[in-house]
Design an enzyme around this catalytic site. Structure first.
Site, short mmCIF file in Angstrom:
data_model
loop_
_atom_site.label_atom_id
_atom_site.label_comp_id
_atom_site.label_asym_id
_atom_site.label_seq_id
_atom_site.Cartn_x
_atom_site.Cartn_y
_atom_site.Cartn_z
N ASP A 94 7.61 39.37 44.84
CA ASP A 94 8.43 40.33 44.09
C ASP A 94 8.96 41.35 45.09
OD1 ASP A 94 9.74 41.57 42.03
OD2 ASP A 94 7.98 41.86 40.77
N CYS A 280 -16.82 29.87 25.64
CA CYS A 280 -16.12 29.24 26.75
C CYS A 280 -17.16 28.48 27.59
CB CYS A 280 -15.46 30.34 27.58
SG CYS A 280 -14.74 29.79 29.14
N CYS A 282 -16.46 27.60 30.97
CA CYS A 282 -16.07 27.64 32.38
C CYS A 282 -17.32 27.87 33.23
CB CYS A 282 -15.01 28.72 32.60
SG CYS A 282 -15.69 30.39 32.77
N CYS A 285 -19.08 31.19 32.42
CA CYS A 285 -19.72 31.27 31.10
C CYS A 285 -20.86 30.28 30.96
CB CYS A 285 -18.66 31.07 30.01
SG CYS A 285 -17.40 32.34 30.07
#
Ligand code: GUN
Ligand code: ZN
Length: 492
Positions: A94, A280, A282, A285
């Site tokens: 950016d 979750c 993942c 988790c």
């Protein structure tokens, strides 16, 4: 205009799976894609882990953070961004427009910052556009858009080598300005088209307005323009944005939220203190229960939360891509719309643009699932109703439109299925009329079917219609013209 950098592989409504070639990085990015935002000074998750552990092929960082710091500037110029960050995928940069929006002023021009982005090895650079906030006076939105447009034209003249260049689309909350901005950007030879200044809309949960802004920009941009939704990083709204035709997202949310102990889900944001269970699987988790994670010290907890936040964010992108492949993206959007009333506004705004979606939609896909009253406003229903206006029957015929079986007492008998309404029996096996609809249909579905009956009757004034329905409510039957005979099959 035609572009070699972006190819659409699959499509569902305005949503699509595409391939963005990023020549300077030598990689092809499959879209929809998520670009994690890397703040080079913070690095909540090390960029070197993003590709192998999270599947990120592309990230975004702010070139102005390098430009403005003597130390980082020299490192980036000497070693290149990829080495400094330790990332071998594609890097979008950016320009400092964000600082412009936050702090009012920056001391760099578009040619300077684009040359700098080129020199530090950016793969996709950004001019200094002006992120005009929502709801400003029209004069201001027009004037700032003119400045942004001038800068895009300046950017066209900068020698950027193989670097792709973003052409941000501004115009505040004026859909016609967004459309104009989209058309102008599309006519430049720039490469990627971020819809800008939507962060304030997201922060205020104005998803309906966000949809209108994107719809405006999309009307101006060609179908084959890759579209980035600048600053949109909450996974809750990705499906909606993809269904509006956005291809790229960047997320700072995963890191910013983690700093405040906030845990992202596709149904919204939770505070770690409020969670008894993690919904979750993942790696984070799987390793920690919420109480355990609360006991992890400051920076380590922040990193673990950021990792979970990134995992759910990428998971949602994969879920969306699979839905798109299967042709049930709108069903996913409708499901996500249940997460929050503001998301429902977003989805309703999307169905307000059903005609715009309908033009792009493929005529055949899996099965249409009717999931709620909003399903009655989907592009497939709009298209079926438009098709009914082209179906002329022979004058003088007596035609039964029925939710039951055919009858020999009529010249023809058509099926009626809410929310579509009537159709000739031979279309029963074609999309979307193979729809799965609930036995306990809602009033919106019946009303849409009644509108279908009304449209068929309107274009066939000399045909005698009988409608045989199963318990339609008054609110639907009121939409059926007087001259249609109505029989309730349930009342027999
Ligand atoms: N990041 C979030 N919104 C914007 C925007 O409108 N322009 C630029 N350049 N960056 C952004
Ligand atoms: Zn998790």
């Amino acid at each position: 205009m035609t572009r070699e950098t972006f190819e659409i592989r699959d499509q569902d409504g305005l949503g699509r799976i595409g391939e963005l070639s990023v020549p300077r990085a030598g990689v092809t990015v499959e879209t929809p894609a998520l670009l994690p935002v890397i703040n080079p000074h913070v690095r909540t998750v090390e960029p070197s882990r993003l590709r192998s552990e999270f599947g990120a092929d592309i990230l975004i960082t702010n070139s102005y953070s390098f430009y403005g710091s003597d130390e980082y500037r020299d490192d980036a110029l000497e070693d290149g961004l990829h080495d400094v960050l330790g990332f071998d995928g594609a890097i979008m940069t950016d320009s400092g427009s964000f600082q412009l929006a936050e702090y009012g002023e920056i001391d760099v021009t578009t040619p300077e910052i684009l040359a700098f982005q080129r020199d530090i090895g950016s793969d996709i650079g950004t001019p200094v556009d002006i992120p005009t906030p929502p709801d400003v006076a029209r004069e201001r939105a027009e004037e700032e858009l003119r400045t942004t447009q001038e800068r895009l034209e300046v950017a066209e003249g900068v020698d950027v080598g193989e670097m792709l260049v973003n052409a941000p689309v501004q115009g505040s909350t004026y859909p016609d300005l967004r459309e104009r901005a989209g058309r102008h950007a599309d006519a430049t030879d720039l490469d990627v088209f971020p819809v800008g200044a939507v962060v304030p809309l997201m922060n205020d949960y104005r998803y309906g307005d966000m949809v209108d802004v994107v719809a405006g920009a999309k009307r101006g941009l060609g179908r084959d323009a890759p579209v980035h939704l600048f600053g949109a990083g909450h996974p809750m709204m990705f499906a909606l944005a993809v269904a509006m035709g956005c291809d790229l997202f960047d997320s700072a949310a995963y890191a910013l939220y983690a700093r405040d102990d906030r845990y992202l889900t596709v149904r919204g944001t939770e505070h770690l203190d409020d969670l008894d269970y993690f919904p979750c699987s993942c790696p984070v988790c799987a390793d920690y229960a919420p109480a355990e994670l609360r006991n992890v010290g400051g920076r380590a907890r922040e990193e673990l939360l950021a990792e979970h936040n990134l995992h759910v964010t990428f998971e949602e992108i994969r879920t969306i891509k699979q839905a798109l492949r299967a042709g049930n993206l709108l069903e996913l959007v409708e499901t996500r719309a249940r997460a929050h009333p503001a998301m429902l506004d977003g989805y309703r705004a999307l169905t307000d643009h059903a005609d715009q979606l309908e033009r792009e939609d493929s005529v055949s896909k899996g099965a249409f699932f009717y999931l709620s009253g909003e399903s009655a406003r989907r592009p497939e229903v709009v298209r079926h109703h438009e098709r009914l206006e082209r179906l002329s029957l022979d004058p003088g015929e007596r035609v039964l439109l029925t939710e039951g079986g055919p009858s020999d007492n009529f010249d023809a008998s058509w099926r009626v299925v809410p929310p579509f309404g009537p159709f000739p029996r031979h279309l029963s096996e074609s999309y979307p009329l193979t729809a799965e609809v609930p036995d306990r249909m809602d009033a919106e579905g019946y009303r849409a079917a009644a509108e279908g009956v009304a449209r068929l009757a309107d274009v066939n004034p000399d045909v005698a219609f009988t409608l045989a329905h199963r318990g339609w409510p008054e609110s639907a039957l009121n939409l059926v013209p007087e001259r249609v005979d109505v029989v309730d099959l349930n009342g027999e």
